[in-house]
Design a protein around this motif. Sequence first.
Motif, PDB file in Angstrom:
ATOM      1  N   TYR A  56      15.229  19.045  30.386  1.00  0.00           N
ATOM      2  CA  TYR A  56      16.522  18.378  30.619  1.00  0.00           C
ATOM      3  C   TYR A  56      16.346  16.883  30.369  1.00  0.00           C
ATOM      4  O   TYR A  56      15.650  16.195  31.114  1.00  0.00           O
ATOM      5  CB  TYR A  56      17.009  18.655  32.050  1.00  0.00           C
ATOM      6  N   ILE A  57      16.953  16.381  29.309  1.00  0.00           N
ATOM      7  CA  ILE A  57      16.802  14.981  28.909  1.00  0.00           C
ATOM      8  C   ILE A  57      18.147  14.285  29.066  1.00  0.00           C
ATOM      9  O   ILE A  57      19.183  14.802  28.638  1.00  0.00           O
ATOM     10  CB  ILE A  57      16.307  14.884  27.453  1.00  0.00           C
ATOM     11  N   TYR A  58      18.138  13.090  29.681  1.00  0.00           N
ATOM     12  CA  TYR A  58      19.381  12.435  30.100  1.00  0.00           C
ATOM     13  C   TYR A  58      19.654  11.151  29.326  1.00  0.00           C
ATOM     14  O   TYR A  58      18.743  10.412  28.958  1.00  0.00           O
ATOM     15  CB  TYR A  58      19.331  12.135  31.606  1.00  0.00           C
ATOM     16  N   SER A  59      20.932  10.903  29.123  1.00  0.00           N
ATOM     17  CA  SER A  59      21.384   9.651  28.517  1.00  0.00           C
ATOM     18  C   SER A  59      21.624   8.621  29.607  1.00  0.00           C
ATOM     19  O   SER A  59      21.614   8.931  30.799  1.00  0.00           O
ATOM     20  CB  SER A  59      22.687   9.891  27.741  1.00  0.00           C
ATOM     21  N   THR A  60      21.880   7.380  29.210  1.00  0.00           N
ATOM     22  CA  THR A  60      22.151   6.326  30.192  1.00  0.00           C
ATOM     23  C   THR A  60      23.507   6.509  30.863  1.00  0.00           C
ATOM     24  O   THR A  60      23.840   5.793  31.801  1.00  0.00           O
ATOM     25  CB  THR A  60      22.101   4.934  29.532  1.00  0.00           C
ATOM     26  N   GLU A  61      24.307   7.455  30.398  1.00  0.00           N
ATOM     27  CA  GLU A  61      25.552   7.807  31.100  1.00  0.00           C
ATOM     28  C   GLU A  61      25.296   8.913  32.111  1.00  0.00           C
ATOM     29  O   GLU A  61      26.225   9.398  32.770  1.00  0.00           O
ATOM     30  CB  GLU A  61      26.634   8.273  30.117  1.00  0.00           C
ATOM     31  N   GLY A  62      24.045   9.327  32.250  1.00  0.00           N
ATOM     32  CA  GLY A  62      23.706  10.374  33.200  1.00  0.00           C
ATOM     33  C   GLY A  62      24.017  11.769  32.709  1.00  0.00           C
ATOM     34  O   GLY A  62      24.024  12.722  33.481  1.00  0.00           O
ATOM     35  N   LYS A  63      24.273  11.910  31.414  1.00  0.00           N
ATOM     36  CA  LYS A  63      24.641  13.215  30.866  1.00  0.00           C
ATOM     37  C   LYS A  63      23.461  13.845  30.135  1.00  0.00           C
ATOM     38  O   LYS A  63      22.641  13.146  29.542  1.00  0.00           O
ATOM     39  CB  LYS A  63      25.821  13.057  29.896  1.00  0.00           C
ATOM     40  N   LEU A  64      23.416  15.175  30.167  1.00  0.00           N
ATOM     41  CA  LEU A  64      22.389  15.887  29.420  1.00  0.00           C
ATOM     42  C   LEU A  64      22.564  15.643  27.921  1.00  0.00           C
ATOM     43  O   LEU A  64      23.672  15.676  27.411  1.00  0.00           O
ATOM     44  CB  LEU A  64      22.497  17.387  29.691  1.00  0.00           C
ATOM     45  N   LYS A  65      21.451  15.425  27.242  1.00  0.00           N
ATOM     46  CA  LYS A  65      21.518  15.201  25.801  1.00  0.00           C
ATOM     47  C   LYS A  65      21.616  16.509  25.022  1.00  0.00           C
ATOM     48  O   LYS A  65      21.883  16.496  23.842  1.00  0.00           O
ATOM     49  CB  LYS A  65      20.277  14.432  25.339  1.00  0.00           C
ATOM     50  N   GLU A  66      21.380  17.637  25.701  1.00  0.00           N
ATOM     51  CA  GLU A  66      21.423  18.928  25.040  1.00  0.00           C
ATOM     52  C   GLU A  66      22.328  19.853  25.839  1.00  0.00           C
ATOM     53  O   GLU A  66      22.617  19.579  26.999  1.00  0.00           O
ATOM     54  CB  GLU A  66      20.006  19.511  24.960  1.00  0.00           C
ATOM     55  N   PRO A  67      22.775  20.963  25.253  1.00  0.00           N
ATOM     56  CA  PRO A  67      23.628  21.897  25.992  1.00  0.00           C
ATOM     57  C   PRO A  67      22.934  22.362  27.262  1.00  0.00           C
ATOM     58  O   PRO A  67      21.738  22.635  27.255  1.00  0.00           O
ATOM     59  CB  PRO A  67      23.799  23.077  25.012  1.00  0.00           C
ATOM     60  N   ASN A  68      23.685  22.432  28.367  1.00  0.00           N
ATOM     61  CA  ASN A  68      22.998  22.777  29.603  1.00  0.00           C
ATOM     62  C   ASN A  68      22.875  24.279  29.792  1.00  0.00           C
ATOM     63  O   ASN A  68      23.539  25.072  29.154  1.00  0.00           O
ATOM     64  CB  ASN A  68      23.632  22.078  30.819  1.00  0.00           C
ATOM     65  N   LEU A  69      21.978  24.662  30.686  1.00  0.00           N
ATOM     66  CA  LEU A  69      21.620  26.061  30.854  1.00  0.00           C
ATOM     67  C   LEU A  69      22.815  26.915  31.247  1.00  0.00           C
ATOM     68  O   LEU A  69      22.969  28.031  30.784  1.00  0.00           O
ATOM     69  CB  LEU A  69      20.517  26.178  31.907  1.00  0.00           C
ATOM     70  N   ALA A  70      23.677  26.386  32.102  1.00  0.00           N
ATOM     71  CA  ALA A  70      24.811  27.173  32.587  1.00  0.00           C
ATOM     72  C   ALA A  70      25.704  27.610  31.435  1.00  0.00           C
ATOM     73  O   ALA A  70      26.228  28.719  31.428  1.00  0.00           O
ATOM     74  CB  ALA A  70      25.624  26.349  33.589  1.00  0.00           C
TER      75      ALA A  70
ATOM     76  N   SER B 272      13.740  15.839  33.151  1.00  0.00           N
ATOM     77  CA  SER B 272      13.478  16.505  34.427  1.00  0.00           C
ATOM     78  C   SER B 272      13.254  17.996  34.219  1.00  0.00           C
ATOM     79  O   SER B 272      13.578  18.552  33.164  1.00  0.00           O
ATOM     80  CB  SER B 272      14.642  16.283  35.406  1.00  0.00           C
ATOM     81  N   SER B 273      12.716  18.630  35.249  1.00  0.00           N
ATOM     82  CA  SER B 273      12.410  20.058  35.203  1.00  0.00           C
ATOM     83  C   SER B 273      13.595  20.909  35.619  1.00  0.00           C
ATOM     84  O   SER B 273      13.509  22.134  35.631  1.00  0.00           O
ATOM     85  CB  SER B 273      11.228  20.367  36.132  1.00  0.00           C
ATOM     86  N   HIS B 274      14.692  20.271  35.973  1.00  0.00           N
ATOM     87  CA  HIS B 274      15.890  20.972  36.451  1.00  0.00           C
ATOM     88  C   HIS B 274      17.107  20.107  36.142  1.00  0.00           C
ATOM     89  O   HIS B 274      16.982  18.902  35.946  1.00  0.00           O
ATOM     90  CB  HIS B 274      15.793  21.235  37.956  1.00  0.00           C
ATOM     91  N   PRO B 275      18.302  20.713  36.101  1.00  0.00           N
ATOM     92  CA  PRO B 275      19.501  19.872  35.963  1.00  0.00           C
ATOM     93  C   PRO B 275      19.636  19.004  37.207  1.00  0.00           C
ATOM     94  O   PRO B 275      19.490  19.491  38.321  1.00  0.00           O
ATOM     95  CB  PRO B 275      20.653  20.886  35.867  1.00  0.00           C
ATOM     96  N   MET B 276      19.863  17.705  37.034  1.00  0.00           N
ATOM     97  CA  MET B 276      19.854  16.810  38.191  1.00  0.00           C
ATOM     98  C   MET B 276      21.080  15.924  38.214  1.00  0.00           C
ATOM     99  O   MET B 276      21.747  15.727  37.204  1.00  0.00           O
ATOM    100  CB  MET B 276      18.592  15.946  38.172  1.00  0.00           C
ATOM    101  N   ASP B 277      21.335  15.403  39.399  1.00  0.00           N
ATOM    102  CA  ASP B 277      22.395  14.413  39.588  1.00  0.00           C
ATOM    103  C   ASP B 277      21.753  13.034  39.434  1.00  0.00           C
ATOM    104  O   ASP B 277      20.992  12.600  40.297  1.00  0.00           O
ATOM    105  CB  ASP B 277      23.002  14.572  40.979  1.00  0.00           C
ATOM    106  N   THR B 278      22.029  12.364  38.332  1.00  0.00           N
ATOM    107  CA  THR B 278      21.382  11.074  38.064  1.00  0.00           C
ATOM    108  C   THR B 278      21.975   9.934  38.885  1.00  0.00           C
ATOM    109  O   THR B 278      21.516   8.787  38.778  1.00  0.00           O
ATOM    110  CB  THR B 278      21.470  10.724  36.569  1.00  0.00           C
ATOM    111  N   ASN B 279      22.956  10.227  39.733  1.00  0.00           N
ATOM    112  CA  ASN B 279      23.526   9.189  40.605  1.00  0.00           C
ATOM    113  C   ASN B 279      22.809   9.093  41.945  1.00  0.00           C
ATOM    114  O   ASN B 279      23.105   8.182  42.736  1.00  0.00           O
ATOM    115  CB  ASN B 279      25.019   9.455  40.844  1.00  0.00           C
ATOM    116  N   ILE B 280      21.879  10.022  42.232  1.00  0.00           N
ATOM    117  CA  ILE B 280      21.161   9.908  43.485  1.00  0.00           C
ATOM    118  C   ILE B 280      20.058   8.858  43.340  1.00  0.00           C
ATOM    119  O   ILE B 280      19.684   8.470  42.238  1.00  0.00           O
ATOM    120  CB  ILE B 280      20.570  11.255  43.949  1.00  0.00           C
TER     121      ILE B 280
END
Length: 328
Positions: A184-198, A316-324
């Motif tokens: 799971y790779i994140y942009s500076t907007e806190g969004k996943l750079k690739e399609p998410n698992l769900a 990260s190893s999991h989808p995360m909330d980058t605002n924490i």
Amino acid sequence: MPPSNQQHFGPQFQGPNHQMQQPFFQYSQCNGKKKALCIGINYFGQDAELRGCINDARNVQRFLIEKFGYRMEDIVILTDDAQNPRQIPTKDNMLNAMRWLVQNAQPNDSLFFHYSGHGGQTKDTDGDEQDGEDEVIYPVDFQQNGHIVDDEMHDIMVRSLPPGCRLTSIFDACHSGSALDLPYIYSTEGKLKEPNLAAEAGSGLMSAFSSYSRGDIGGALQSAMGLVKTATGGNKKKAEYAKATKTSPADVISWSGCKDSQTSADATEAGQATGAMSYAFMLALNQNPQQSYMQLLKSLREILRAKYSQKPQLSSSHPMDTNIMFIC
């Protein structure tokens, strides 16, 4: 602060005994045991000798003690100027130190891995890399004993961790964007750079994840074999396969100095030879210790943008909330 309960994500699937299950992970509260491994390699007398990596390892060691409450006796440091043969960053010593770092890991522990040295790429053989290249790091004896591949580091330092255990890693090296194989790779907007698992996972992927989370590695690989065969058909399949086999219920975060396609600078800052990423990480948190993951990623980008072309990455190893809040 991160929530303390289990975080579920993605579609449900049928597990053992026909019970419905769903992938989960757990954030670490980082209030348990703290251990760290810092590796700095200048490659004395070799081609492409570096200047700042040993400084980086010692500076990060001091930073962890002063800012995050780590104890000197719980930090192993490997540098190629060490007097003790066990502290020389040979391939064997580095792999053994990685095993020490994660040994007896428990929920809410906080583990820290820092590497400053040469990084590179080699041909991907298992179909989990979108660019067809595995990332590698180079021990001081790589010419005799070879490099260390990201898959091996993931197997040692990520796969073995229990839910709720934190591993924070920093790779200050070239081509290090996905050096720990976190999907799971994140942009500076806190969004996943690739399609998410769900959105992307099918039943075969969830079966693979189920096996992985139970520790059934053979089952995970068997469930994902169909994806291996089609992985060369497109990046989407490779991203799905990486998520199915590399997602973890542990809380693993990686900060890397650049994208997989970029190099990282061996620089001079404040009159001292240093890796640009190691310097930026410590500077950003010294200036503002209370930052969310997204804020810290932006801070790192801003510090480095002034002088360097490299773009730090957060994975990260999991989808995360980058605002924490970032804690370690």
